[in-house]
Write a protein that holds these residues in place. Structure first.
Motif, short mmCIF file in Angstrom:
data_model
loop_
_atom_site.label_atom_id
_atom_site.label_comp_id
_atom_site.label_asym_id
_atom_site.label_seq_id
_atom_site.Cartn_x
_atom_site.Cartn_y
_atom_site.Cartn_z
N LEU A 41 0.87 -1.17 0.00
CA LEU A 41 0.00 0.00 0.00
C LEU A 41 0.91 1.23 0.00
CD1 LEU A 41 -2.84 1.16 0.11
CD2 LEU A 41 -2.81 0.92 2.59
N ALA A 42 0.97 1.90 -1.14
CA ALA A 42 2.02 2.92 -1.36
C ALA A 42 1.43 4.31 -1.61
CB ALA A 42 2.89 2.50 -2.54
N ASP A 43 0.30 4.60 -0.99
CA ASP A 43 -0.31 5.92 -1.16
C ASP A 43 0.63 7.03 -0.71
OD1 ASP A 43 -2.62 4.82 -2.12
OD2 ASP A 43 -3.68 4.87 -0.20
N ASP A 44 0.44 8.20 -1.31
CA ASP A 44 1.20 9.38 -0.90
C ASP A 44 1.14 9.55 0.62
OD1 ASP A 44 2.56 10.72 -2.80
OD2 ASP A 44 1.02 12.22 -3.21
N MET A 45 2.19 10.11 1.17
CA MET A 45 2.24 10.35 2.61
C MET A 45 1.11 11.28 3.04
SD MET A 45 6.33 10.73 2.43
CE MET A 45 6.16 11.23 0.74
N GLY A 46 0.45 10.92 4.14
CA GLY A 46 -0.62 11.77 4.66
C GLY A 46 -2.00 11.40 4.20
N LEU A 47 -2.14 10.35 3.37
CA LEU A 47 -3.46 9.99 2.84
C LEU A 47 -4.20 8.94 3.67
CD1 LEU A 47 -2.99 10.01 -1.04
CD2 LEU A 47 -3.89 11.79 0.45
N GLY A 48 -3.62 8.49 4.78
CA GLY A 48 -4.37 7.64 5.70
C GLY A 48 -4.19 6.14 5.51
N LYS A 49 -2.96 5.72 5.21
CA LYS A 49 -2.70 4.27 5.08
C LYS A 49 -2.97 3.55 6.40
CE LYS A 49 1.56 4.92 3.53
NZ LYS A 49 1.60 6.36 3.21
N THR A 50 -2.66 4.20 7.52
CA THR A 50 -2.88 3.60 8.84
C THR A 50 -4.35 3.29 9.06
OG1 THR A 50 -0.98 4.80 9.74
CG2 THR A 50 -2.56 3.93 11.32
N ILE A 51 -5.24 4.24 8.73
CA ILE A 51 -6.67 4.06 8.96
C ILE A 51 -7.23 2.95 8.07
CG2 ILE A 51 -8.92 5.20 8.80
CD1 ILE A 51 -7.46 7.84 9.42
#
Length: 500
Positions: A64-74
């Motif tokens: 899961l390589a979404d841009d930083m700050g887009l909510g990968k944790t959630i």
């Protein structure tokens, strides 16, 4: 293409079953969000949630390589909560992360998935009996502890083994990377905003963890992909590799999925060196230039690399402030004066700013200046113990306008949306590192436009670093690097230019 060639090799019944499932694949299915998820997923996050189920159902590992700050944790927490509610999970999930992110994961879990129980496996309180993991949903540990305790951890069969900020395993030969590959789990997942920073081998290392064998062994990958892409710039091979990994990497950028984020404006601000600073710079540059070109001629490029790095380091330090190289230097630094002026202006206009430098000694000089002017700030470097307390102070106290941060210590894992300005005192070779630092404030939750200032000393090695960054940015955005790591590809001609 790959499946069509599968008949040329021998395979077991399991491979036959998976091949049939893939050939029958007709799209990613939509799943219901779990009842125990206390929050809301944006549409792109829900698509990521469904994609994680696709990986699970087909028994693949994914990035899961979404841009930083887009909510990968959630997204990940919502998925783990859903897995728990399915009733099929009987083992704990392992989450390996940098120590700086422990508090962030704990807070997010308490907020969005309070039904998930977690155990902190680090420090002196680590459980001796790993069967105790069965009593928890999520086991949190650090990369350092995983490496030290791998013999014990590999004895437990985890439901998921998840690596956050997985660029930590980008070096395939590093002990941490090898330890991660020894973990025992039904499913594997990695989270990172920068899946490739410099080299294709970083991609191989992550896929050797996620889907062992997909990209062959390291020697095979080097011959078939690494060398053609990095040394020859072979775009056909690069495109084929991209197709191979495409189903297993999900990457969305801010521009694509979060138009509600306020705009980010980047600006390079130049400073001309003071006369004494310029004289010191030229003297140092000429010294290293003569020494290095002679050393390269005598010993070859490979044997002179450390001296090249030393010379570049000294020049970059002088660009910031000559005191970093010569403690008793009496003159001024143009960039330093520009920084202090900018700080004073931001304070008078009521802004909050993050100020990054890769040199802790430079931050110390800035601190001295702020103390003299009675300008309040908070501070964080690699030795800071109470990181989250510093973050909370900056986020919640309107009287603290500035946060001085060491680039390496604070580049990941911090949520600092109270800031609307970011100042990079010095440029770093790798633009991905700077982007990560900037994204501490330009992320979901930010309600103000973000302005990024990069301070550059004109007619210096820093301008040449900017040129290198522009080259590397294109590679990072393509995911697959077609240029080898900067230092590995240095030639005698490059050295001559850098020290010109």
């Amino acid at each position: 293409q790959l499946l069509g060639e599968a008949d040329r090799v021998q395979y077991d019944p399991e491979f036959q079953r998976r091949k049939k499932r893939l050939l029958d694949f007709d799209g990613i299915q939509t799943r219901e969000l779990p009842r125990g998820f206390e929050g809301e997923l944006r549409p792109y996050q829900k698509a990521g949630f469904d994609w994680l189920y696709f990986l699970h159902d087909f028994e693949f590992g994914g990035c899961l390589a979404d841009d930083m700050g887009l909510g990968k944790t959630i997204e990940t927490l919502a998925y783990l909560q859903s897995q728990k509610e399915s009733g099929h999970v009987h083992k704990a999930t392992l989450l390996v992360l940098p120590r700086s992110l422990l508090v962030n994961w704990q807070r997010e879990a308490e907020k969005f998935t309070p039904g998930l129980s977690f155990y902190e496996y680090f420090g002196n309180q680590r459980a001796e009996d790993i069967n105790a993991f069965d009593n928890y949903d999520l086991i949190l540990t650090t990369y350092g502890v995983m490496l030290r305790d791998i013999e014990q951890l590999r004895e437990y069969r985890f439901h998921y083994a998840i690596l956050d900020e997985s660029q930590a395993i980008k070096n395939p030969l590093a002990k941490t990377s090898k330890a991660a590959r020894l973990l025992n789990a039904d499913h594997r997942l990695v989270l990172t905003g920068t899946p490739v920073e410099n080299s294709t081998f970083e991609l191989w290392s992550q896929f050797a963890y996620l889907n062992p064998g997909l990209l062959g062994n390291l020697d095979y990958f080097k011959n078939e992909f690494g060398n053609p892409i990095e040394r020859q710039g072979d775009e056909n091979t690069s495109e084929f590799l991209r197709k191979m990994v495409y189903p297993f990497i999900l990457r969305r950028t801010k521009d694509q999925v979060a138009p509600e984020l306020p705009p980010r404006t980047e600006r390079v601000i130049y400073a001309d060196m003071d006369p004494a600073q310029l004289k010191f710079y030229n003297k140092t540059r000429d010294y290293y230039r003569a020494m290095l070109l002679g050393a390269i001629e005598e010993k070859g490029m490979n044997n002179a690399r450390m001296q090249v790095l030393e010379g570049l380091l000294r020049l970059r330090q002088i660009c910031n402030h000559p005191r970093l190289v010569q403690a008793d230097f009496r003159g001024d630094s143009a960039k330093f004066e520009l920084l202090i002026e900018t700080i004073a202006t931001l304070q008078s206009e009521g802004h909050k700013a993050l100020i990054f430098s890769q040199f802790v000694q430079m931050l110390k000089i800035v601190r001295e200046a702020l103390d003299q002017r009675k300008i309040p700030y908070t501070y964080l470097d690699g030795r800071t113990q109470n990181r989250q307390e510093r973050v909370d102070t900056f986020q919640n106290d309107p009287k603290i306008p500035f946060f001085l941060i060491s680039l390496k210590a604070g580049g990941v894992g911090l949520n600092l949306t109270a800031a609307d300005y970011v100042i990079h005192i010095d440029p770093w070779w790798n633009p991905a590192v700077e982007m990560q630092a900037t994204d501490r404030t330009h992320r979901i939750g930010q309600d103000k436009p973000v302005f990024v200032y990069k301070l550059i000393t004109r007619n210096s090695v820093e301008e040449k670093i900017l040129q290198l960054q522009d080259k590397k940015k294109a590679l990072v955005e393509q995911l697959i690097s077609t240029e080898s790591s900067f230092f590995k590809s240095l030639t005698a001609e490059d050295v001559s230019v850098l020290f010109s």
